[in-house]
Write a protein that holds these residues in place. Structure first.
Motif, PDB file in Angstrom:
ATOM      1  N   GLU A 152       0.785  -2.060  -0.390  1.00 24.07           N
ATOM      2  CA  GLU A 152       0.291  -0.035  -0.133  1.00 24.07           C
ATOM      3  C   GLU A 152       0.864   1.378  -0.024  1.00 24.07           C
ATOM      4  O   GLU A 152       0.366   2.069  -0.937  1.00 24.07           O
ATOM      5  N   ALA A 153       2.317   1.200   0.780  1.00 26.78           N
ATOM      6  CA  ALA A 153       2.474   2.564   0.299  1.00 26.78           C
ATOM      7  C   ALA A 153       3.529   2.346  -0.434  1.00 26.78           C
ATOM      8  O   ALA A 153       3.713   3.522  -1.196  1.00 26.78           O
ATOM      9  N   PHE A 154       4.065   1.428  -1.035  1.00 32.49           N
ATOM     10  CA  PHE A 154       4.616   1.514  -2.807  1.00 32.49           C
ATOM     11  C   PHE A 154       3.812   1.550  -3.540  1.00 32.49           C
ATOM     12  O   PHE A 154       3.481   3.054  -4.369  1.00 32.49           O
ATOM     13  N   MET A 155       2.053   1.648  -3.439  1.00 32.44           N
ATOM     14  CA  MET A 155       1.686   2.372  -4.219  1.00 32.44           C
ATOM     15  C   MET A 155       1.115   3.782  -4.209  1.00 32.44           C
ATOM     16  O   MET A 155       0.331   4.408  -5.161  1.00 32.44           O
ATOM     17  N   HIS A 156       1.074   4.632  -3.100  1.00 30.36           N
ATOM     18  CA  HIS A 156       1.078   5.613  -2.277  1.00 30.36           C
ATOM     19  C   HIS A 156       2.763   6.372  -3.238  1.00 30.36           C
ATOM     20  O   HIS A 156       2.428   7.553  -2.511  1.00 30.36           O
ATOM     21  N   GLN A 157       3.414   5.868  -3.072  1.00 27.92           N
ATOM     22  CA  GLN A 157       4.097   6.827  -3.817  1.00 27.92           C
ATOM     23  C   GLN A 157       4.404   7.767  -5.102  1.00 27.92           C
ATOM     24  O   GLN A 157       3.879   7.456  -6.298  1.00 27.92           O
ATOM     25  N   VAL A 158       4.995   8.756  -5.150  1.00 23.00           N
ATOM     26  CA  VAL A 158       5.319   9.561  -6.000  1.00 23.00           C
ATOM     27  C   VAL A 158       6.036   9.460  -7.179  1.00 23.00           C
ATOM     28  O   VAL A 158       7.349   9.190  -7.277  1.00 23.00           O
ATOM     29  N   VAL A 159       5.288   9.431  -8.063  1.00 21.02           N
ATOM     30  CA  VAL A 159       6.540   9.138  -9.532  1.00 21.02           C
ATOM     31  C   VAL A 159       6.094  10.100 -10.756  1.00 21.02           C
ATOM     32  O   VAL A 159       5.322  10.997 -10.165  1.00 21.02           O
ATOM     33  N   TYR A 160       6.824  10.339 -11.716  1.00 19.35           N
ATOM     34  CA  TYR A 160       7.002  11.692 -12.423  1.00 19.35           C
ATOM     35  C   TYR A 160       6.566  10.730 -13.706  1.00 19.35           C
ATOM     36  O   TYR A 160       7.726  10.460 -13.841  1.00 19.35           O
TER      37      TYR A 160
END
Length: 124
Positions: free
Chosen positions: A22-30
């Motif tokens: 869940e934390a991985f899926m909420h990470q920010v990517v550009y």
């Protein structure tokens, strides 16, 4: 949390438990979504996952959560082209493309690239 087959495959690749996933899926990517060449398309793409929406302007580097990137990966469309060899031999050729082509410009998590490549290799 409920899991569908896609989640299980992704967890196998990145090897995370539920909280870490869940934390991985909420990470920010550009990402950048190029401007559309289709008449009538808007200058932005709207993506929503579990009630959390984001508006992504086309042609600009934009920070989004990984869960929204996953939604872009799953936004695919099939087109069919009919080819005729002769009167009795007509075939359909299917082509799957991304509804909103994108490029990932920055992903700071080293697990991000393998996760994305695994996801993109899946059908639909």
């Amino acid at each position: 949390l409920r899991h569908d087959p896609h989640d299980a495959q992704i967890e196998t690749v990145v090897n995370m438990d539920d909280a870490e996933g869940e934390a991985f899926m909420h990470q920010v990517v550009y990402v950048r979504i190029p401007e559309s060449t289709v008449d009538g398309d808007t200058g932005f793409v709207e993506v929503s996952v579990n009630g959390i929406g984001v508006t992504i302007p086309r042609g600009k580097m934009v920070p989004i959560r990984r869960m929204h990137l996953e939604a872009l990966v799953h936004a695919r469309q099939d087109t069919f082209k009919q080819t005729e060899r002769d009167l009795y031999d007509t075939r359909l050729r299917m082509r799957t493309t991304y509804t909103y082509p994108f490029e990932v410009l920055r992903d700071d998590d080293p697990r991000g690239r393998p996760w994305l490549e695994s996801l993109m290799a899946q059908n639909g």
